[in-house]
Write a protein that holds these residues in place. Sequence first.
Motif, PDB file in Angstrom:
ATOM      1  N   ARG A   1     -20.615  -5.828  -7.682  1.00  0.00           N
ATOM      2  CA  ARG A   1     -20.977  -5.079  -8.885  1.00  0.00           C
ATOM      3  C   ARG A   1     -20.712  -5.919 -10.126  1.00  0.00           C
ATOM      4  O   ARG A   1     -21.549  -5.965 -11.045  1.00  0.00           O
TER       5      ARG A   1
ATOM      6  N   LYS B   1     -20.665  -9.148 -10.281  1.00  0.00           N
ATOM      7  CA  LYS B   1     -21.665 -10.215 -10.277  1.00  0.00           C
ATOM      8  C   LYS B   1     -22.996  -9.712 -10.849  1.00  0.00           C
ATOM      9  O   LYS B   1     -23.630 -10.375 -11.674  1.00  0.00           O
ATOM     10  N   GLN B   2     -23.390  -8.507 -10.434  1.00  0.00           N
ATOM     11  CA  GLN B   2     -24.636  -7.929 -10.941  1.00  0.00           C
ATOM     12  C   GLN B   2     -24.561  -7.713 -12.448  1.00  0.00           C
ATOM     13  O   GLN B   2     -25.515  -8.042 -13.185  1.00  0.00           O
TER      14      GLN B   2
ATOM     15  N   GLU C   1     -24.551 -11.189 -14.360  1.00  0.00           N
ATOM     16  CA  GLU C   1     -25.840 -11.873 -14.298  1.00  0.00           C
ATOM     17  C   GLU C   1     -26.881 -11.180 -15.169  1.00  0.00           C
ATOM     18  O   GLU C   1     -27.637 -11.844 -15.900  1.00  0.00           O
ATOM     19  N   SER C   2     -26.926  -9.852 -15.105  1.00  0.00           N
ATOM     20  CA  SER C   2     -27.896  -9.124 -15.924  1.00  0.00           C
ATOM     21  C   SER C   2     -27.586  -9.297 -17.406  1.00  0.00           C
ATOM     22  O   SER C   2     -28.501  -9.470 -18.224  1.00  0.00           O
TER      23      SER C   2
END
Length: 317
Positions: free
Chosen positions: A36, A38-39, A42-43
């Motif tokens: 989560r 990481k998501q 990155e976003s």
Amino acid sequence: MTTTTADHNISAQQKAVEEDLVNRVLQSFDACENPRLKQLMESLVVHLHDFIRDVRLTEEEWNYAIDFLTAVGHITDDKRQEFVLLSDTLGASMQTIAVNNEAYENSTEATVFGPFFLDDAPEVELGGDIAGGAQGQPAWIEGTVTDTEGNPVPNARIEVWECDEDGLYDVQYADERMAGRAYLHTDASGEYRFWGLTPVPYPIPHDGPVGNMLQAVGRSPVRCAHLHFMVTAPELRTLVTHIFVEGDPQLEIGDSVFGVKDSLIKKFEEQAPGTPTPDGRDLGDQTWARTRFDIVLAPGAWDFAFRRNPPECQCFT
């Protein structure tokens, strides 16, 4: 209006330089073991870099933005949360609420929590007065709390809070007295009723960086007249919402935090002096108003205390 980097006549070589940087930053999260986190990171990087490239942000503008956010932090204290104010005025708070409170059948719509809630409000009996000495036109508010199938919800806890006729909440008073807030419970039939004040428009705090931003872009800091509700009941989704006043001129101008929804605009019917009140209260020669707000809770337990006081974020542990 939307644009892309292609609209700026950027050379292929320059585009490659910029895209290479984005990719290298994204790759820096490859070892992150929390999917989560990481998501999210990155976003965030993709959207932030897209914004910088889209508007061709200057170094002067980026430094100004950093100074602005620093000022937002400096003015924030235990009584004033300028970052929440910034989130509210950019619509980020309402968008987060929209994402986390999906429409469900006929359930009542949610809106922003606001910065003026207190945990230790007094309890009043059904038909009690939440004003606590706050000045304004008395208003009788009544309604029911049901689930989406129409079943009454007995003993639902209803927290209510509002400003006085001068647009001030009790936390803004110099003497620190508590007024304009309370909680009560529905009866066995899911009904509730109380005396409050007819809501009035008021400006959000605009003597800081967020106020400067609103002035710079020609926006009003004023919120539409409203009364706050937070309704909790076992096994039902906690509702945080307002009701707004039909005919309030500010509705045409706009709410500074984008909290208005048509379903939450209610008619506060003004009563002439001497009109009998629902509970026999003697208001003398004073006018008063009345309104009805029937509340429908969506299914699904949701602990709002978690939202207000979440445990330590696990993203970075």
